[in-house]
Write a protein that holds these residues in place. Sequence first.
Motif, mmCIF file in Angstrom:
data_model
loop_
_atom_site.group_PDB
_atom_site.id
_atom_site.type_symbol
_atom_site.label_atom_id
_atom_site.label_comp_id
_atom_site.label_asym_id
_atom_site.label_seq_id
_atom_site.Cartn_x
_atom_site.Cartn_y
_atom_site.Cartn_z
ATOM 1 N N TYR A 1 0.823 -1.203 0.000
ATOM 2 C CA TYR A 1 0.000 0.000 0.000
ATOM 3 C C TYR A 1 0.869 1.269 0.000
ATOM 4 O O TYR A 1 0.511 2.276 -0.633
ATOM 5 N N ASP A 2 1.989 1.228 0.701
ATOM 6 C CA ASP A 2 2.889 2.386 0.730
ATOM 7 C C ASP A 2 3.443 2.692 -0.660
ATOM 8 O O ASP A 2 3.614 3.861 -1.019
ATOM 9 N N SER A 3 3.736 1.648 -1.430
ATOM 10 C CA SER A 3 4.274 1.870 -2.775
ATOM 11 C C SER A 3 3.242 2.560 -3.664
ATOM 12 O O SER A 3 3.583 3.443 -4.463
ATOM 13 N N ILE A 4 1.976 2.190 -3.507
ATOM 14 C CA ILE A 4 0.901 2.839 -4.264
ATOM 15 C C ILE A 4 0.744 4.294 -3.826
ATOM 16 O O ILE A 4 0.648 5.210 -4.660
ATOM 17 N N ALA A 5 0.750 4.521 -2.521
ATOM 18 C CA ALA A 5 0.574 5.882 -1.998
ATOM 19 C C ALA A 5 1.711 6.793 -2.464
ATOM 20 O O ALA A 5 1.485 7.955 -2.835
ATOM 21 N N ARG A 6 2.928 6.278 -2.444
ATOM 22 C CA ARG A 6 4.087 7.076 -2.867
ATOM 23 C C ARG A 6 3.967 7.453 -4.336
ATOM 24 O O ARG A 6 4.215 8.610 -4.720
ATOM 25 N N PHE A 7 3.559 6.506 -5.160
ATOM 26 C CA PHE A 7 3.402 6.791 -6.588
ATOM 27 C C PHE A 7 2.294 7.825 -6.819
ATOM 28 O O PHE A 7 2.465 8.768 -7.601
ATOM 29 N N GLU A 8 1.171 7.671 -6.122
ATOM 30 C CA GLU A 8 0.057 8.595 -6.338
ATOM 31 C C GLU A 8 0.384 10.010 -5.872
ATOM 32 O O GLU A 8 -0.096 10.979 -6.459
ATOM 33 N N ARG A 9 1.217 10.117 -4.833
ATOM 34 C CA ARG A 9 1.644 11.462 -4.407
ATOM 35 C C ARG A 9 2.426 12.152 -5.521
ATOM 36 O O ARG A 9 2.264 13.353 -5.755
ATOM 37 N N GLU A 10 3.293 11.399 -6.194
ATOM 38 C CA GLU A 10 4.081 11.976 -7.283
ATOM 39 C C GLU A 10 3.186 12.361 -8.462
ATOM 40 O O GLU A 10 3.378 13.404 -9.086
ATOM 41 N N ILE A 11 2.219 11.511 -8.757
ATOM 42 C CA ILE A 11 1.303 11.798 -9.851
ATOM 43 C C ILE A 11 0.462 13.047 -9.555
ATOM 44 O O ILE A 11 0.257 13.920 -10.410
ATOM 45 N N GLU A 12 -0.005 13.137 -8.306
ATOM 46 C CA GLU A 12 -0.798 14.304 -7.904
ATOM 47 C C GLU A 12 0.030 15.582 -7.963
ATOM 48 O O GLU A 12 -0.472 16.654 -8.312
ATOM 49 N N ARG A 13 1.305 15.470 -7.617
ATOM 50 C CA ARG A 13 2.198 16.636 -7.675
ATOM 51 C C ARG A 13 2.294 17.165 -9.110
ATOM 52 O O ARG A 13 2.492 18.359 -9.339
ATOM 53 N N MET A 14 2.104 16.267 -10.087
ATOM 54 C CA MET A 14 2.156 16.648 -11.496
ATOM 55 C C MET A 14 0.784 17.076 -12.018
ATOM 56 O O MET A 14 0.634 17.415 -13.198
ATOM 57 N N GLY A 15 -0.225 17.043 -11.126
ATOM 58 C CA GLY A 15 -1.559 17.464 -11.530
ATOM 59 C C GLY A 15 -2.324 16.436 -12.330
ATOM 60 O O GLY A 15 -3.193 16.782 -13.138
ATOM 61 N N VAL A 16 -2.013 15.141 -12.104
ATOM 62 C CA VAL A 16 -2.649 14.068 -12.868
ATOM 63 C C VAL A 16 -3.383 13.134 -11.914
ATOM 64 O O VAL A 16 -2.903 12.851 -10.817
#
Length: 386
Positions: free
Chosen positions: A210-225
């Motif tokens: 779950y942490d790996s998913i959360a980390r990836f989604e934080r990066e995606i959100e930072r890019m506005g996606v």
Amino acid sequence: MKTFKGYRRPNGKVGIRNHLLLLPTVVCANQVVNRIQQQVPGSVAIPHQHGCSQVGEDKERTHKVLVGMGKNPNVGAVLVVSLGCEVMNAEQIRDEIAETGKPVIWIDIQDEGGSVNTIKKGTELAKELLQQIENIPYESVPLSELIVGVKCGGSDATSGLCSNPALGRASDLMIAEGGSIVMGETTEIIGAEHLLAEKAVNDDVKKKLYDSIARFEREIERMGVDMRGGNPSPGNIEGGLSSIEEKSLGCISKAGTAPLQGVVDYANEIPGAGFYFMDSPGNDIECVSGMAAGGVQLVCFTTGRGTPTGNPIVPVIKISGNEVMARRMADNIDVDTSPVLQGTESLQQAGERIFNEIVTVASGQETKAEILGHQEFSISRIGISL
């Protein structure tokens, strides 16, 4: 007990190929390495765009991947070529690979006096290294010593209906023999991560997933996606997939029914037998490169749209459930599982065909990607260039 043919390395690991690897530590050494490869048949090179203007975790990732490629048991010997002023520590890379006991030599372009001198000396050294490994015994080895990566790309509706679940049956057969299965693509378990987490052997493994998913989604959100509910690939959409969740449901079936033993970081060594997940990009080349750096000896890659790519040191078996595409791209596809959709073959039978192909390729048969010379290699980058 099923066996395959392989090369036993000094550290006990077994390779299914016996490559001489030409390893540039930095993009500036790529051309020298390419010229050495041209003059030394039987060698493989991994040119890349990294090795300088990197700091912190980004620098460490490049170091880890380069060392991991050299340590992979499919590699019998390594020639490291550096420029001399990059951030990569070439001496450290040489020493860490040498811990495996395999022959490793390091030369530096600036120390040798330029590209021409380095190509000449590197060619001589590469030929000497090839001679050292050409007589390594080729012996029968239990299938329990094989680590297989499972990957999908260029997907369509047949991927989730046919080729991925058929590969899952083959994964179960591999694990029943005591072997290992590694699935990557953090981007492509989104929306189905809870199903994968249910297979975790303990809460720590579940949390790391779950942490790996959360980390990836934080990066995606930072890019506005926002990836959930969408699909990042035009090819997947044209192939009939409606969302990333739909692709993920097919993606996770590649690993079969075995418990999830652990989650490893990108390019980290696979610690044991059974099913593991590698936190990695969905990008085909970067994902497979991370698997190779983690010690995977062979990759099974499903595709409904048709993906020709391979890897310099790891054979990549291409599997498709799309009958039309498998005929159109017959020079790229190793296993056609479309008889399942036609009702003339069961998923279990298709899985057994894939399993038999794994054993055959592990014993030396070349994949279509190997025959065509596909040697794509790329390192996943974390940070910006300085």
